[in-house]
Design an enzyme around this catalytic site. Structure first.
Site, PDB file in Angstrom:
ATOM      1  N   SER A 207      31.909  44.182  35.215  1.00 22.43           N
ATOM      2  CA  SER A 207      31.741  43.301  34.053  1.00 22.43           C
ATOM      3  C   SER A 207      30.417  43.606  33.362  1.00 22.43           C
ATOM      4  CB  SER A 207      31.751  41.840  34.493  1.00 22.43           C
ATOM      5  OG  SER A 207      31.300  41.041  33.405  1.00 22.43           O
TER       6      SER A 207
ATOM      7  N   HIS B 294      35.301  45.494  32.212  1.00 22.99           N
ATOM      8  CA  HIS B 294      35.607  44.073  31.996  1.00 22.99           C
ATOM      9  C   HIS B 294      34.629  43.515  30.959  1.00 22.99           C
ATOM     10  CE1 HIS B 294      37.445  40.263  33.287  1.00 22.99           C
ATOM     11  NE2 HIS B 294      36.239  39.726  33.200  1.00 22.99           N
TER      12      HIS B 294
ATOM     13  N   ASP C  83      33.526  40.134  28.960  1.00 24.56           N
ATOM     14  CA  ASP C  83      33.581  38.670  29.024  1.00 24.56           C
ATOM     15  C   ASP C  83      33.148  38.050  27.704  1.00 24.56           C
ATOM     16  OD1 ASP C  83      34.408  37.941  31.724  1.00 24.56           O
ATOM     17  OD2 ASP C  83      32.570  38.942  32.376  1.00 24.56           O
TER      18      ASP C  83
ATOM     19  N   MET D 243      32.580  34.638  25.640  1.00 27.84           N
ATOM     20  CA  MET D 243      32.374  33.188  25.828  1.00 27.84           C
ATOM     21  C   MET D 243      31.929  32.561  24.515  1.00 27.84           C
ATOM     22  SD  MET D 243      30.209  33.331  29.346  1.00 27.84           S
ATOM     23  CE  MET D 243      30.807  34.238  30.770  1.00 27.84           C
TER      24      MET D 243
ATOM     25  N   HIS E   3      38.376  39.556  28.551  1.00 27.84           N
ATOM     26  CA  HIS E   3      38.606  38.215  29.109  1.00 27.84           C
ATOM     27  C   HIS E   3      38.073  37.192  28.114  1.00 27.84           C
ATOM     28  CE1 HIS E   3      37.430  35.291  32.655  1.00 27.84           C
ATOM     29  NE2 HIS E   3      38.370  34.791  31.889  1.00 27.84           N
TER      30      HIS E   3
ATOM     31  N   MET F 157      37.195  33.751  27.105  1.00 24.67           N
ATOM     32  CA  MET F 157      36.900  32.381  27.536  1.00 24.67           C
ATOM     33  C   MET F 157      36.562  31.588  26.283  1.00 24.67           C
ATOM     34  SD  MET F 157      34.776  33.421  30.928  1.00 24.67           S
ATOM     35  CE  MET F 157      34.557  35.094  30.338  1.00 24.67           C
TER      36      MET F 157
ATOM     37  N   MET G 276      40.448  33.030  38.560  1.00 26.05           N
ATOM     38  CA  MET G 276      38.995  32.794  38.555  1.00 26.05           C
ATOM     39  C   MET G 276      38.568  32.347  39.949  1.00 26.05           C
ATOM     40  SD  MET G 276      37.629  33.485  35.542  1.00 26.05           S
ATOM     41  CE  MET G 276      36.032  33.174  36.279  1.00 26.05           C
TER      42      MET G 276
ATOM     43  N   GLY H   7      31.962  30.993  32.978  1.00 23.84           N
ATOM     44  CA  GLY H   7      30.807  30.673  32.141  1.00 23.84           C
ATOM     45  C   GLY H   7      29.554  31.455  32.494  1.00 23.84           C
ATOM     46  N   PHE H   8      29.434  31.840  33.750  1.00 18.91           N
ATOM     47  CA  PHE H   8      28.200  32.515  34.173  1.00 18.91           C
ATOM     48  C   PHE H   8      28.501  33.571  35.231  1.00 18.91           C
ATOM     49  CE2 PHE H   8      27.294  28.197  32.905  1.00 18.91           C
ATOM     50  CZ  PHE H   8      26.282  28.372  31.960  1.00 18.91           C
ATOM     51  N   GLY H   9      27.719  34.633  35.206  1.00 21.67           N
ATOM     52  CA  GLY H   9      27.783  35.617  36.285  1.00 21.67           C
ATOM     53  C   GLY H   9      26.941  35.126  37.460  1.00 21.67           C
ATOM     54  N   GLY H  10      27.078  35.806  38.578  1.00 19.59           N
ATOM     55  CA  GLY H  10      26.197  35.541  39.715  1.00 19.59           C
ATOM     56  C   GLY H  10      26.443  34.247  40.467  1.00 19.59           C
TER      57      GLY H  10
ATOM     58  N   ASP I 196      38.157  37.339  39.613  1.00 20.50           N
ATOM     59  CA  ASP I 196      36.949  37.387  38.787  1.00 20.50           C
ATOM     60  C   ASP I 196      35.951  36.317  39.221  1.00 20.50           C
ATOM     61  OD1 ASP I 196      35.133  37.828  36.787  1.00 20.50           O
ATOM     62  OD2 ASP I 196      36.449  37.194  35.145  1.00 20.50           O
ATOM     63  N   GLY I 197      34.793  36.788  39.731  1.00 17.44           N
ATOM     64  CA  GLY I 197      33.693  35.886  40.062  1.00 17.44           C
ATOM     65  C   GLY I 197      33.266  35.972  41.515  1.00 17.44           C
ATOM     66  N   GLY I 198      32.017  36.340  41.726  1.00 20.05           N
ATOM     67  CA  GLY I 198      31.462  36.342  43.077  1.00 20.05           C
ATOM     68  C   GLY I 198      32.040  37.398  44.002  1.00 20.05           C
TER      69      GLY I 198
ATOM     70  N   GLY J 246      30.412  41.850  38.573  1.00 23.34           N
ATOM     71  CA  GLY J 246      29.295  41.873  37.631  1.00 23.34           C
ATOM     72  C   GLY J 246      27.990  42.109  38.356  1.00 23.34           C
TER      73      GLY J 246
HETATM   74  C1  DX5 Z   1      32.481  34.556  34.676  1.00 28.52           C
HETATM   75  C2  DX5 Z   1      33.001  35.872  34.147  1.00 28.52           C
HETATM   76  C3  DX5 Z   1      32.932  36.958  35.145  1.00 28.52           C
HETATM   77  C4  DX5 Z   1      31.532  37.336  35.566  1.00 28.52           C
HETATM   78  C5  DX5 Z   1      31.583  37.841  36.971  1.00 28.52           C
HETATM   79  O1  DX5 Z   1      32.729  33.556  33.761  1.00 28.52           O
HETATM   80  O2  DX5 Z   1      34.360  35.759  33.756  1.00 28.52           O
HETATM   81  O3  DX5 Z   1      33.635  38.119  34.708  1.00 28.52           O
HETATM   82  O4  DX5 Z   1      30.965  38.324  34.742  1.00 28.52           O
HETATM   83  O5  DX5 Z   1      30.295  38.010  37.403  1.00 28.52           O
HETATM   84  P1  DX5 Z   1      29.891  38.073  38.930  1.00 28.52           P
HETATM   85  O6  DX5 Z   1      30.616  39.237  39.526  1.00 28.52           O
HETATM   86  O7  DX5 Z   1      28.420  38.267  38.859  1.00 28.52           O
HETATM   87  O8  DX5 Z   1      30.302  36.770  39.549  1.00 28.52           O
HETATM   88 ZN    ZN Z   2      35.575  37.703  33.373  1.00 27.58          ZN
END
Ligand code: DX5
Ligand code: ZN
Length: 217
Positions: free
Chosen positions: A7, A32, A34, A36, A65, A67, A136, A141-144, A174-176, A196
């Site tokens: 991502s 990927h 994202d 938002m 993606h 959002m 999901m 909404g956020f990475g990490g 997607d996520g974590g 990401g």
């Molecule tokens: C979250 C995004 C993800 C995000 C994943 O809302 O849709 O694609 O970038 O990031 P990581 O891998 O850091 O959780």
């Molecule tokens: Zn995503």
């Protein structure tokens, strides 16, 4: 073996070309992207011009993606900006069937994303029309953020629905995603893993993509 979709939300936006070239060289399968809008999710990432710029430098298909609320308004713009897969949120679409058909008419592959609280069963009537279902594994909404463990159960149920219906969509998580959960996700039925922060905060992102992929063998 699962596919990997780094991502670019976690990339260095001031060095996006450099980071895309890393993805091009790597074993990644998709890029990927994202999007938002600050309304469907609390955060604002980037929009159409950045997607276009990514498309100019990426050699792998863009997995976009959305959002955003009422995504129908922007499907054509993101398709023109290079989206190969266009994923909308189930929670953001009143007429999901129409939205999915529209994505196909535009020549993109339709995906539907599910928030952590949304059961996979809500898609049962539309699964044969989909190229991808994005599960999901954090709240969007956020990475990490920290991976939600209930995701394994959802992926297993979705894989069972796929088998029962003979639909052939990809299951994307997607996520974590990290080296600890990649193998289990793949065993549960995941075809595509988005990553990401795990990729971009690593000392060697290209090797990290290869390692992640190897874990899913
Ligand atoms: C979250 C995004 C993800 C995000 C994943 O809302 O849709 O694609 O970038 O990031 P990581 O891998 O850091 O959780
Ligand atoms: Zn995503």
């Amino acid at each position: 073996m699962s596919m990997i979709a780094p991502s670019i939300l976690a990339a260095d936006f001031a060095n996006l070309q450099r980071d895309l070239e890393m993805i091009n060289r790597s074993e990644a399968d998709y890029v990927h992207v994202d999007i938002m809008d600050g309304l469907f999710v609390p955060n604002i990432s980037f929009g159409i011009p950045v997607c276009e710029a990514a498309h100019r430098h990426a050699t792998k298909p863009l997995d976009v993606h959305l959002m955003i609320v009422d995504p129908d308004r922007y499907l054509e713009a993101f398709r023109t900006a290079g989206a190969h897969i266009l994923t909308v949120h189930y929670e953001a679409c009143t007429h999901l069937h129409r939205t999915v058909q529209r994505i196909r008419e535009l020549g993109a592959r339709p995906g539907v994303a599910l928030n952590p609280h949304t059961p996979v069963e809500v898609l049962s009537e539309i699964l044969p029309d989909l190229a991808l279902v994005l599960v999901m594994s954090v709240n969007p909404g956020f990475g990490g953020q920290k991976f939600i463990e209930n995701t394994y159960r959802k992926v297993e149920r979705l894989a069972a629905l796929r088998q029962a219906s003979e639909a052939d969509f990809l299951i994307e998580i997607d996520g974590g995603v990290n080296a600890q959960n990649a193998a289990l996700l793949s065993q549960a039925g995941a075809d595509v893993l988005v990553a990401g922060n795990f990729v971009f905060s690593a000392p060697d992102p290209e090797a990290t993509i290869a390692d992640l992929k190897k874990k899913t063998r």
